[in-house]
Scaffold this motif. Sequence first.
Motif, PDB file in Angstrom:
ATOM      1  N   PHE A  67       3.317   6.351  -1.626  1.00 25.43           N
ATOM      2  CA  PHE A  67       2.014   5.686  -1.612  1.00 25.43           C
ATOM      3  C   PHE A  67       1.932   4.882  -2.912  1.00 25.43           C
ATOM      4  O   PHE A  67       1.933   5.454  -3.997  1.00 25.43           O
ATOM      5  CB  PHE A  67       0.902   6.733  -1.545  1.00 25.43           C
ATOM      6  CG  PHE A  67      -0.480   6.151  -1.577  1.00 25.43           C
ATOM      7  CD1 PHE A  67      -0.949   5.386  -0.523  1.00 25.43           C
ATOM      8  CD2 PHE A  67      -1.309   6.359  -2.673  1.00 25.43           C
ATOM      9  CE1 PHE A  67      -2.233   4.842  -0.550  1.00 25.43           C
ATOM     10  CE2 PHE A  67      -2.594   5.827  -2.708  1.00 25.43           C
ATOM     11  CZ  PHE A  67      -3.055   5.064  -1.642  1.00 25.43           C
TER      12      PHE A  67
ATOM     13  N   HIS B 268       5.842  14.352   6.363  1.00 25.64           N
ATOM     14  CA  HIS B 268       5.078  14.588   7.605  1.00 25.64           C
ATOM     15  C   HIS B 268       4.643  13.271   8.240  1.00 25.64           C
ATOM     16  O   HIS B 268       4.688  12.216   7.597  1.00 25.64           O
ATOM     17  CB  HIS B 268       3.830  15.399   7.270  1.00 25.64           C
ATOM     18  CG  HIS B 268       2.870  14.609   6.422  1.00 25.64           C
ATOM     19  ND1 HIS B 268       2.984  14.555   5.060  1.00 25.64           N
ATOM     20  CD2 HIS B 268       1.840  13.797   6.753  1.00 25.64           C
ATOM     21  CE1 HIS B 268       2.052  13.744   4.582  1.00 25.64           C
ATOM     22  NE2 HIS B 268       1.341  13.269   5.590  1.00 25.64           N
TER      23      HIS B 268
ATOM     24  N   HIS C 299       3.534   7.106  11.273  1.00 28.29           N
ATOM     25  CA  HIS C 299       4.579   6.890  10.266  1.00 28.29           C
ATOM     26  C   HIS C 299       4.705   8.109   9.363  1.00 28.29           C
ATOM     27  O   HIS C 299       3.809   8.953   9.315  1.00 28.29           O
ATOM     28  CB  HIS C 299       4.225   5.673   9.405  1.00 28.29           C
ATOM     29  CG  HIS C 299       2.971   5.892   8.603  1.00 28.29           C
ATOM     30  ND1 HIS C 299       1.724   5.590   9.114  1.00 28.29           N
ATOM     31  CD2 HIS C 299       2.759   6.417   7.376  1.00 28.29           C
ATOM     32  CE1 HIS C 299       0.815   5.916   8.212  1.00 28.29           C
ATOM     33  NE2 HIS C 299       1.405   6.425   7.149  1.00 28.29           N
TER      34      HIS C 299
ATOM     35  N   LEU D 224       0.858  -1.193   0.000  1.00 30.07           N
ATOM     36  CA  LEU D 224       0.000   0.000   0.000  1.00 30.07           C
ATOM     37  C   LEU D 224       0.896   1.246   0.000  1.00 30.07           C
ATOM     38  O   LEU D 224       0.700   2.160  -0.767  1.00 30.07           O
ATOM     39  CB  LEU D 224      -0.923  -0.011   1.225  1.00 30.07           C
ATOM     40  CG  LEU D 224      -1.912   1.155   1.347  1.00 30.07           C
ATOM     41  CD1 LEU D 224      -2.853   1.239   0.149  1.00 30.07           C
ATOM     42  CD2 LEU D 224      -2.715   1.048   2.639  1.00 30.07           C
ATOM     43  N   PHE D 225       1.905   1.216   0.875  1.00 29.45           N
ATOM     44  CA  PHE D 225       2.867   2.331   0.880  1.00 29.45           C
ATOM     45  C   PHE D 225       4.173   1.944   1.572  1.00 29.45           C
ATOM     46  O   PHE D 225       4.244   0.932   2.262  1.00 29.45           O
ATOM     47  CB  PHE D 225       2.267   3.581   1.539  1.00 29.45           C
ATOM     48  CG  PHE D 225       1.960   3.456   3.019  1.00 29.45           C
ATOM     49  CD1 PHE D 225       2.887   3.828   3.981  1.00 29.45           C
ATOM     50  CD2 PHE D 225       0.725   2.981   3.446  1.00 29.45           C
ATOM     51  CE1 PHE D 225       2.604   3.725   5.347  1.00 29.45           C
ATOM     52  CE2 PHE D 225       0.431   2.870   4.805  1.00 29.45           C
ATOM     53  CZ  PHE D 225       1.385   3.237   5.755  1.00 29.45           C
TER      54      PHE D 225
ATOM     55  N   THR E 156       1.071  12.001   9.967  1.00 27.04           N
ATOM     56  CA  THR E 156      -0.318  12.345  10.281  1.00 27.04           C
ATOM     57  C   THR E 156      -0.586  11.931  11.723  1.00 27.04           C
ATOM     58  O   THR E 156      -0.381  10.775  12.095  1.00 27.04           O
ATOM     59  CB  THR E 156      -1.291  11.623   9.326  1.00 27.04           C
ATOM     60  OG1 THR E 156      -1.060  12.086   7.999  1.00 27.04           O
ATOM     61  CG2 THR E 156      -2.741  11.901   9.696  1.00 27.04           C
TER      62      THR E 156
ATOM     63  N   ALA F 276      -6.111  10.616   5.498  1.00 32.82           N
ATOM     64  CA  ALA F 276      -4.768  11.033   5.917  1.00 32.82           C
ATOM     65  C   ALA F 276      -3.996  11.773   4.826  1.00 32.82           C
ATOM     66  O   ALA F 276      -3.179  12.642   5.129  1.00 32.82           O
ATOM     67  CB  ALA F 276      -3.974   9.822   6.385  1.00 32.82           C
ATOM     68  N   VAL F 277      -4.267  11.457   3.565  1.00 29.42           N
ATOM     69  CA  VAL F 277      -3.538  12.110   2.475  1.00 29.42           C
ATOM     70  C   VAL F 277      -3.666  13.638   2.558  1.00 29.42           C
ATOM     71  O   VAL F 277      -2.804  14.377   2.069  1.00 29.42           O
ATOM     72  CB  VAL F 277      -4.031  11.581   1.100  1.00 29.42           C
ATOM     73  CG1 VAL F 277      -5.493  11.929   0.869  1.00 29.42           C
ATOM     74  CG2 VAL F 277      -3.161  12.088  -0.023  1.00 29.42           C
TER      75      VAL F 277
ATOM     76  N   THR G 147       5.029   8.630   5.466  1.00 27.44           N
ATOM     77  CA  THR G 147       4.963   7.949   4.167  1.00 27.44           C
ATOM     78  C   THR G 147       6.030   8.508   3.230  1.00 27.44           C
ATOM     79  O   THR G 147       6.199   9.728   3.142  1.00 27.44           O
ATOM     80  CB  THR G 147       3.577   8.176   3.518  1.00 27.44           C
ATOM     81  OG1 THR G 147       2.564   7.803   4.452  1.00 27.44           O
ATOM     82  CG2 THR G 147       3.421   7.377   2.229  1.00 27.44           C
TER      83      THR G 147
ATOM     84  N   THR H 216      -3.155  15.586   5.071  1.00 30.36           N
ATOM     85  CA  THR H 216      -2.133  16.233   5.904  1.00 30.36           C
ATOM     86  C   THR H 216      -1.023  16.861   5.055  1.00 30.36           C
ATOM     87  O   THR H 216      -0.632  17.999   5.281  1.00 30.36           O
ATOM     88  CB  THR H 216      -1.518  15.236   6.903  1.00 30.36           C
ATOM     89  OG1 THR H 216      -2.565  14.467   7.482  1.00 30.36           O
ATOM     90  CG2 THR H 216      -0.758  15.948   7.998  1.00 30.36           C
TER      91      THR H 216
HETATM   92  P1  2AM Z   1      -0.306  10.228   5.140  1.00 33.87           P
HETATM   93  O1  2AM Z   1       1.025   9.869   4.618  1.00 33.87           O
HETATM   94  O2  2AM Z   1      -0.589  11.673   5.062  1.00 33.87           O
HETATM   95  O3  2AM Z   1      -0.547   9.748   6.536  1.00 33.87           O
HETATM   96  C1  2AM Z   1      -2.215   5.008   3.490  1.00 33.87           C
HETATM   97  O4  2AM Z   1      -3.299   5.647   2.913  1.00 33.87           O
HETATM   98  C2  2AM Z   1      -1.120   5.984   3.813  1.00 33.87           C
HETATM   99  O5  2AM Z   1      -0.590   6.535   2.604  1.00 33.87           O
HETATM  100  C3  2AM Z   1      -1.560   7.139   4.678  1.00 33.87           C
HETATM  101  O6  2AM Z   1      -0.619   7.278   5.683  1.00 33.87           O
HETATM  102  C4  2AM Z   1      -1.641   8.305   3.716  1.00 33.87           C
HETATM  103  O7  2AM Z   1      -1.454   9.588   4.202  1.00 33.87           O
HETATM  104  C5  2AM Z   1      -0.602   7.951   2.673  1.00 33.87           C
HETATM  105  N1  2AM Z   1      -0.878   8.532   1.369  1.00 33.87           N
HETATM  106  C6  2AM Z   1      -0.029   9.311   0.668  1.00 33.87           C
HETATM  107  N2  2AM Z   1      -0.547   9.629  -0.523  1.00 33.87           N
HETATM  108  C7  2AM Z   1      -1.765   9.081  -0.589  1.00 33.87           C
HETATM  109  C8  2AM Z   1      -2.798   9.093  -1.571  1.00 33.87           C
HETATM  110  N3  2AM Z   1      -2.666   9.720  -2.734  1.00 33.87           N
HETATM  111  N4  2AM Z   1      -3.948   8.447  -1.277  1.00 33.87           N
HETATM  112  C9  2AM Z   1      -4.100   7.818  -0.096  1.00 33.87           C
HETATM  113  N5  2AM Z   1      -3.128   7.760   0.848  1.00 33.87           N
HETATM  114  C10 2AM Z   1      -1.986   8.388   0.621  1.00 33.87           C
END
Ligand code: 2AM
Length: 223
Positions: free
Chosen positions: A74, A155, A69, A10-11, A157, A166-167, A71, A169
Amino acid sequence: TKPKEPELPLFFGWFLLPEEQERVKCATMDFLKTLDTLEAFKGHISEFTGEADKEVDLEQYFQNPVHLHCTTKFCNYGKAEGAKEYAELQVVKDSLTKSDELSVTALIVTPRVFGARVALTETQLKLWPEGEDKVGVTPALLPSVEALPVGSRAHVTLGCAAGVEAVQTGLDLLEILALQKEGKEGTQVEMELGTLTYLSEGRWFLALREPITADTTFSSFSD
Ligand code: 2AM
């Protein structure tokens, strides 16, 4: 049949160690508790509640993410652009399961999210995907985002308002940094933790006097 390709996660990102998560959560929650008691914040409360005289308990307002965490990429199990290329980078493969220390230099609060800005080191920037700062940014904001240093979006979240993903943030952080660069800063309040700045429309930025550091492990995550 063709050999099955290795599955993409997922990421990828830096995951705070359990004891570090607790420490960071406590320190940042203390800030939230103080913020909603400040007169400066109360003056803009309607940007959170929709009503002028309503109170807000920020600790309740934001829901905690499961695992803190930062990221890097993603991947959405391979559906995101550049996911495969990122997973195949030698620096990514070499960094998996390795420990690293992250440095949090600021906190942001908006009606949508609560987050921590991470200042990446030169070495950590090698794991930051090219062009990732711009992903999903509205066209109007793109020129300002492109003018920010690479990795400005990094960052953790710390919480999301109900119904917010969360995206958001990273997007709110970039908007705040762009406004700061244009000198669009409003009220400033000195707090024990650092200088708090208001940036219109319910956006608050706390520049920490001392960075909060946290030990992490670089890894991939799949639900
Ligand atoms: P975050 O990094 O701001 O916390 C799973 O969804 C993780 O991937 C989350 O931690 C999320 O946000 C991050 N993420 C980064 N880009 C994303 C996107 N385009 N869509 C969904 N989640 C994303």
